[in-house]
Design a protein around this motif. Sequence first.
Motif, PDB file in Angstrom:
ATOM      1  N   ASP A  73       0.826  -1.209   0.000  1.00  0.00           N
ATOM      2  CA  ASP A  73       0.000   0.000   0.000  1.00  0.00           C
ATOM      3  C   ASP A  73       0.859   1.258   0.000  1.00  0.00           C
ATOM      4  OD1 ASP A  73       0.153   1.325   2.818  1.00  0.00           O
ATOM      5  OD2 ASP A  73      -0.048  -0.809   3.241  1.00  0.00           O
ATOM      6  N   ASN A  74       0.207   2.381  -0.243  1.00  0.00           N
ATOM      7  CA  ASN A  74       0.921   3.654  -0.275  1.00  0.00           C
ATOM      8  C   ASN A  74       0.384   4.654   0.744  1.00  0.00           C
ATOM      9  OD1 ASN A  74      -1.488   4.415  -1.421  1.00  0.00           O
ATOM     10  ND2 ASN A  74      -0.613   5.216  -3.307  1.00  0.00           N
ATOM     11  N   ARG A  75      -0.135   4.181   1.843  1.00  0.00           N
ATOM     12  CA  ARG A  75      -0.709   5.083   2.842  1.00  0.00           C
ATOM     13  C   ARG A  75       0.354   5.960   3.477  1.00  0.00           C
ATOM     14  NH1 ARG A  75      -0.985   0.799   7.754  1.00  0.00           N
ATOM     15  NH2 ARG A  75       0.117  -0.693   6.473  1.00  0.00           N
ATOM     16  N   SER A  76      -0.091   7.092   3.978  1.00  0.00           N
ATOM     17  CA  SER A  76       0.826   8.030   4.631  1.00  0.00           C
ATOM     18  C   SER A  76       0.445   8.261   6.087  1.00  0.00           C
ATOM     19  CB  SER A  76       0.834   9.363   3.877  1.00  0.00           C
ATOM     20  OG  SER A  76      -0.474   9.912   3.847  1.00  0.00           O
ATOM     21  N   ASP A  81      -5.911   9.392   3.562  1.00  0.00           N
ATOM     22  CA  ASP A  81      -5.684   8.039   3.040  1.00  0.00           C
ATOM     23  C   ASP A  81      -6.985   7.337   2.664  1.00  0.00           C
ATOM     24  OD1 ASP A  81      -2.955   8.238   3.265  1.00  0.00           O
ATOM     25  OD2 ASP A  81      -2.819   7.066   5.120  1.00  0.00           O
ATOM     26  N   ALA A  85      -5.341   6.856  -0.698  1.00  0.00           N
ATOM     27  CA  ALA A  85      -4.407   5.724  -0.658  1.00  0.00           C
ATOM     28  C   ALA A  85      -4.918   4.567  -1.518  1.00  0.00           C
ATOM     29  CB  ALA A  85      -4.184   5.249   0.771  1.00  0.00           C
TER      30      ALA A  85
END
Length: 152
Positions: A73-76, A81, A85
Amino acid sequence: MSDTSEPVGQLQALVKAQRFAVLSTRQDDGHPYASLVAFCASSDLRQLVFCTLRSTRKFANLEAEGRVALLIDNRSNDETDLQQAAAVTVVGACAEAHGEERALLTDCFLVRHPTMAEFVKSPGCAVMTVEVRSYYLVTRFQSVVEVEVRRA
């Protein structure tokens, strides 16, 4: 897989951008076991590669049951998100690579993770390959698309 459709393009971009995944294996008692792994992917996304020591719980789990799932995943870790995301669950079968295949996969892995060379080349390290069956791409919190991997 064709890279002309939007979900496949999103999938390729996500896998290319991320360096780590959460691997889920099955313990002897049936409970899931999650591990953070560094990975690389083949250009056609049919294979993922990660490395682990043979003395680990994850390796023992994989020896007993090769079916796995990985989350990329590319969550921050931000409220945005939920809408911005993307995450993909990878489902496939995992096995240790040997011989020439191991050498080729090690080279691929080290291009992506050069700082792990000493670890990967240690005698106790196993190079693991996941033959991907399908990807489940989730975007905008609830939009789910399955991308099946076709074998040549």
